[in-house]
Each structure stands twice: as C-alpha cells, then as structure tokens.
Design a protein around this motif. Sequence first.
Motif, PDB file in Angstrom:
ATOM      1  N   ASN A   1     -70.570  41.497 -45.365  1.00  0.00           N
ATOM      2  CA  ASN A   1     -71.244  40.865 -44.234  1.00  0.00           C
ATOM      3  C   ASN A   1     -71.713  41.955 -43.273  1.00  0.00           C
ATOM      4  N   ILE A   2     -72.454  42.927 -43.824  1.00  0.00           N
ATOM      5  CA  ILE A   2     -72.967  44.030 -43.009  1.00  0.00           C
ATOM      6  C   ILE A   2     -74.082  43.493 -42.111  1.00  0.00           C
ATOM      7  N   LYS A   3     -73.978  43.786 -40.824  1.00  0.00           N
ATOM      8  CA  LYS A   3     -74.990  43.317 -39.873  1.00  0.00           C
ATOM      9  C   LYS A   3     -75.730  44.464 -39.191  1.00  0.00           C
ATOM     10  N   GLU A   4     -75.109  45.636 -39.170  1.00  0.00           N
ATOM     11  CA  GLU A   4     -75.704  46.759 -38.455  1.00  0.00           C
ATOM     12  C   GLU A   4     -76.131  47.845 -39.434  1.00  0.00           C
ATOM     13  N   VAL A   5     -77.262  48.453 -39.149  1.00  0.00           N
ATOM     14  CA  VAL A   5     -77.799  49.477 -40.050  1.00  0.00           C
ATOM     15  C   VAL A   5     -78.380  50.619 -39.227  1.00  0.00           C
TER      16      VAL A   5
ATOM     17  N   GLY B   1     -87.528  47.123 -47.056  1.00  0.00           N
ATOM     18  CA  GLY B   1     -86.939  47.855 -45.946  1.00  0.00           C
ATOM     19  C   GLY B   1     -85.460  47.582 -45.759  1.00  0.00           C
ATOM     20  N   PRO B   2     -84.941  47.820 -44.547  1.00  0.00           N
ATOM     21  CA  PRO B   2     -83.514  47.649 -44.295  1.00  0.00           C
ATOM     22  C   PRO B   2     -83.038  46.213 -44.465  1.00  0.00           C
ATOM     23  N   THR B   3     -83.923  45.236 -44.213  1.00  0.00           N
ATOM     24  CA  THR B   3     -83.533  43.829 -44.373  1.00  0.00           C
ATOM     25  C   THR B   3     -83.182  43.530 -45.822  1.00  0.00           C
TER      26      THR B   3
ATOM     27  N   LYS C   1     -83.839  54.936 -36.872  1.00  0.00           N
ATOM     28  CA  LYS C   1     -84.139  53.513 -36.740  1.00  0.00           C
ATOM     29  C   LYS C   1     -82.833  52.743 -36.875  1.00  0.00           C
ATOM     30  N   THR C   2     -82.646  51.751 -36.029  1.00  0.00           N
ATOM     31  CA  THR C   2     -81.418  50.962 -36.084  1.00  0.00           C
ATOM     32  C   THR C   2     -81.635  49.631 -35.386  1.00  0.00           C
ATOM     33  N   ASN C   3     -80.826  48.637 -35.772  1.00  0.00           N
ATOM     34  CA  ASN C   3     -80.848  47.359 -35.048  1.00  0.00           C
ATOM     35  C   ASN C   3     -79.730  47.314 -34.007  1.00  0.00           C
TER      36      ASN C   3
END
Length: 274
Positions: A74-78, A59-61, A191-193
């Motif tokens: 250092n991408i933290k947001e998706v 998945g996104p992780t 879907k997003t964090n």
Amino acid sequence: IDSRDMSNDEGTRSDAMIVVSIDKETDEIKMFSVYRDTLLDLGDDVGLDKITHAYYYGGPTKALYALNKNLDLNIKEVVIVNWKAVADTVDALGGLDIEIQDSEIDEMNKYIHDTYVNIGGSDKEIESAGMQTLNGNQAVTYARIRKDAVTGDYRRNERMKIVVQAAFAKAKKMDVSTIKKISSEILPEIKTNMSSGDMMKLALKLNSYKLSSKNVGWPYETRGWTGNAWYGPPVTLYSNVSRLHDEFFGQKDYVPTQDVQSISESISAMTGYY
C-alpha cells in the motif's frame, strides 16, 4: 529513472526501484529493491511485462500501481530522482566512502565519461581498487554498471543500496543546518507527491533514524526466462510475496491475496516455472 532531463520524464524507465519502510516506533529504516527485469502484471492495458517498463507506460502512478498490486503493498508516497539528482546529492555530501572491487574498475571507467557527457560534473576515472571517496559521477556510474560479474543486475541492486547506505552514513555525521542547506539545494531536482514540509521533516530527523543491515533484493527466488526478451520471473510470485511479508514486514504465515495468486498462476503458465 534513466531520464537525463527531469523536466520531461515521459518514455523513461526506472533504473532502480527501492521500497523504503520506516518503523515509527523504533525509527528503523528498512529497504528492499525490486529487480528491474522482474516479470509482473502491469495492468489490463499492458499485461505481464518487466516492472522497469511500468514507468514507461504510466510514470510513477503506473509504477506504484504495479508494485502495490503484485506485492500486496500500500505504497502511497514516491520520490523520483535521475542521475543528476543523485550525483549532485553525493557531491553536496562531500563524496561517499565506498569500497571498489577490481572487477568493477574497467566497467566504471568505461561509463564515467558517458555520465559526464550527460550530466556534466567530473569525468575523473577510478585508478585502483579499495576503499575510496567517490564523487557524484563516480557514485552514479558505480550504481549503474551491471556487467562486471555473472550476477549482473542482482549485484547492481546491491550497489544501489550501498550508495544509499553510504549517503545515509555521511549525512548522519552532519549538523542540522548543513542537512537543511543540502536538502534545500536538492529538493528542486526531484519529483515527489510528498510535500516539501514532510520531506524536510524526514531530513531533519535523520540523526534519530537507524538503517537496518537486513536490506534485500526481491524476488528472493527467480530464474531467467526468455520470451520476446530476457525476464526474471519470480518463482513463484505467491511464495515470494508470502516470504516478503513474513520476513520483511513481520507478518507471520502471510497468505497473499487472490489477486496475487491469480497473477502468480499466469506467470507460471507463461514461463513454465512452478
């Protein structure tokens, strides 16, 4: 992602991976896309494989892990969208003005009905080349085709960014209340964090952002390689990462980490491309 149903995205792949960088001082937005067949290290449990498969494995992780590890990021947001979310956004914007080439018409009309069967909407075909307003299903189909030219997936990545740029241009002409209404309709489909508040702040600040014309595809240098399938390894990962940080992020004479150097050597050893 290539999921038809966002309620279950297990076992799906990422059709498009676009990294977005916003300069908070200048409000400039820059984008680069990562070609889906790029051979990268997806972690000890997978090893070297296509970056598009990262989403399938975790998945996104897993996708963020692979991009960060291989590209020194250092991408933290998706934000994750499927075909329907894109089509609904385009329709909510009133369609997108995009120039269609002659070589794209047959492939688009070949797959528009498939898009319609999967997500509903419209199955109206493209009648001629030239600048025209595409509805949601037409825009999704335009972004997804990749057999209209020898450049294949490379041209498809260009089309995906063209759709994003056209949507950005259309949204910038709208007032805040309209943007807020569209955002409220579309947010439940993704879907997003990121928090809903942060997403809405970005949407409401849209008019102040400037979209850079220097949007690229990555890797810069790649060659086809056939193992158990067709891959597009970076040649080399080390030099491509160094150039990305130099040209895209302005980090002059960037020296990639030891991790990137080790992965680069592994890819070269497997493919014979140095």
